[in-house]
Scaffold this motif. Structure first.
Motif, PDB file in Angstrom:
ATOM      1  N   LEU A 141       0.828  -1.206   0.000  1.00 19.48           N
ATOM      2  CA  LEU A 141       0.000   0.000   0.000  1.00 19.48           C
ATOM      3  C   LEU A 141       0.863   1.257   0.000  1.00 19.48           C
ATOM      4  CD1 LEU A 141      -2.547  -1.237   2.662  1.00 19.48           C
ATOM      5  CD2 LEU A 141      -3.160  -0.643   0.323  1.00 19.48           C
ATOM      6  N   ALA A 142       1.951   1.229   0.746  1.00 17.45           N
ATOM      7  CA  ALA A 142       2.828   2.394   0.818  1.00 17.45           C
ATOM      8  C   ALA A 142       3.416   2.723  -0.551  1.00 17.45           C
ATOM      9  CB  ALA A 142       3.944   2.148   1.827  1.00 17.45           C
ATOM     10  N   GLY A 188       1.700   5.468  -2.605  1.00 16.41           N
ATOM     11  CA  GLY A 188       1.798   6.850  -2.171  1.00 16.41           C
ATOM     12  C   GLY A 188       0.547   7.398  -1.523  1.00 16.41           C
ATOM     13  N   ARG A 189      -0.588   6.673  -1.659  1.00 16.17           N
ATOM     14  CA  ARG A 189      -1.832   7.124  -1.009  1.00 16.17           C
ATOM     15  C   ARG A 189      -2.672   5.909  -0.606  1.00 16.17           C
ATOM     16  NH1 ARG A 189      -6.443   6.899  -3.890  1.00 16.17           N
ATOM     17  NH2 ARG A 189      -7.378   8.427  -2.493  1.00 16.17           N
ATOM     18  N   GLY A 190      -2.026   4.966   0.036  1.00 11.63           N
ATOM     19  CA  GLY A 190      -2.729   3.766   0.470  1.00 11.63           C
ATOM     20  C   GLY A 190      -3.706   4.053   1.595  1.00 11.63           C
ATOM     21  N   ARG A 191      -4.692   3.179   1.704  1.00 14.49           N
ATOM     22  CA  ARG A 191      -5.710   3.316   2.748  1.00 14.49           C
ATOM     23  C   ARG A 191      -5.923   1.971   3.454  1.00 14.49           C
ATOM     24  NH1 ARG A 191      -5.022   7.970   1.496  1.00 14.49           N
ATOM     25  NH2 ARG A 191      -6.573   9.464   0.744  1.00 14.49           N
ATOM     26  N   ILE A 192      -5.949   2.018   4.767  1.00 17.37           N
ATOM     27  CA  ILE A 192      -6.336   0.853   5.561  1.00 17.37           C
ATOM     28  C   ILE A 192      -7.489   1.257   6.464  1.00 17.37           C
ATOM     29  CG2 ILE A 192      -5.649  -0.796   7.358  1.00 17.37           C
ATOM     30  CD1 ILE A 192      -2.781  -0.565   6.327  1.00 17.37           C
ATOM     31  N   VAL A 193      -8.538   0.447   6.460  1.00 19.94           N
ATOM     32  CA  VAL A 193      -9.636   0.623   7.411  1.00 19.94           C
ATOM     33  C   VAL A 193      -9.810  -0.692   8.157  1.00 19.94           C
ATOM     34  CG1 VAL A 193     -12.079   1.103   7.760  1.00 19.94           C
ATOM     35  CG2 VAL A 193     -10.812   2.352   6.004  1.00 19.94           C
ATOM     36  N   LEU A 202       3.058   3.752   9.181  1.00 21.05           N
ATOM     37  CA  LEU A 202       2.886   3.769   7.729  1.00 21.05           C
ATOM     38  C   LEU A 202       2.701   5.162   7.152  1.00 21.05           C
ATOM     39  CD1 LEU A 202       0.623   0.607   7.273  1.00 21.05           C
ATOM     40  CD2 LEU A 202       3.094   0.795   6.954  1.00 21.05           C
ATOM     41  N   ALA A 203       2.662   6.173   8.005  1.00 20.45           N
ATOM     42  CA  ALA A 203       2.552   7.559   7.525  1.00 20.45           C
ATOM     43  C   ALA A 203       3.875   7.978   6.883  1.00 20.45           C
ATOM     44  CB  ALA A 203       2.206   8.483   8.685  1.00 20.45           C
ATOM     45  N   PRO A 204       3.844   8.877   5.905  1.00 15.30           N
ATOM     46  CA  PRO A 204       2.664   9.568   5.356  1.00 15.30           C
ATOM     47  C   PRO A 204       2.032   8.878   4.157  1.00 15.30           C
ATOM     48  CG  PRO A 204       4.633  10.576   4.494  1.00 15.30           C
ATOM     49  CD  PRO A 204       5.101   9.470   5.406  1.00 15.30           C
TER      50      PRO A 204
END
Length: 243
Positions: free
Chosen positions: A125-126, A129-134, A169-171
């Motif tokens: 995901l990283a 550059g704009r991965g999302r985890i929910v 995992l930011a940013p």
């Protein structure tokens, strides 16, 4: 932002809240990977309804299975943009007599499974550059309910992992948690009719939530509109946890 070409993986995506999330993300333009452990028929039926998708069988508590799932996803699409850690099991039972194997299995699925999936998919995901985890948690994580002691403890752990990985995992990746209350699914009703009646009576909005209501929150949190939100818990429980 267009979601065309973006890939979302929903664990435990064949039924209940998971299937609602799959459908919501599909409508939003994502190509969805539907993970399941033992509900192939439901997963394939869901895939037929939504169109382009991938069905992957894997037990999220098994690290080898999670790694194999990652290979399938990358082999099919070469990327992953969204991970929704939804797979779960309640394992209800009085804490005094709860079998040790049930306790272990509940933590393996609900807590260790989330960790394993983020451990494997986080770096992927990283790379976007704009991965999302929910992560899908529960309001019961902090309510101290003896009938679902293992489930509540595991979901409390998921809240901790959400904070941890929001930092780690930011940013490149945002990590958030949706905490449903009592949602009208087979899992909720498996606890028993007396339980369902009691929680409805104790909920200000006097009903169970709908899976689609949770799915809508997930869709928002993975969208560009939520790009400055990370490490947060969004509660949807009809006011049940109000004191």
């Amino acid at each position: 932002m267009s979601n065309k070409g973006q890939i979302a993986l929903v664990t435990g995506g064949s039924r209940g809240i998971g299937s609602a999330i799959v459908e919501e993300l599909s409508v939003a333009g994502y190509t969805v990977v539907i993970n399941h452990r033992d509900s192939e028929r439901d997963a394939k039926a869901l895939a037929d309804r939504i169109g382009e998708s991938l069905v992957v069988r894997a037990d999220v508590a098994d690290p080898d299975a999670v790694r194999a799932m990652a290979e399938q996803v990358l082999g099919a699409y070469g990327r992953l943009d969204v991970l929704v850690n939804n797979a779960g099991a309640t394992m209800p039972g009085d804490w005094r007599t709860l079998d040790p194997s049930a306790w272990r299995r509940c933590l393996e699925v609900n807590l260790t499974g989330v960790f394993r999936c983020i451990q494997v998919f986080g770096p992927i995901l990283a790379g976007t550059g704009r991965g999302r985890i929910v992560n899908i948690g529960s309001t019961y994580a902090g309510m101290g309910v003896g009938a679902i002691a293992a489930y509540a403890a595991a979901k409390a752990g998921v809240a901790s992992l959400t904070a941890l990985f929001a930092k780690e995992l930011a940013p490149e990746v945002t990590v958030n948690l949706v905490a449903p209350g009592n949602i009208d699914t087979a899992m909720t009703r498996s606890v028993g009719p007396e339980f369902v009646e009691s929680v409805i009576a104790g909920t200000p909005l006097r009903r169970l939530g709908e899976p689609a209501e949770i799915a809508a929150l997930v869709r928002f949190l993975v969208s560009g509109e939520a790009s400055f939100i990370t490490g947060q818990t969004v509660v949807s429980d009809g006011g049940h946890a109000l004191k």
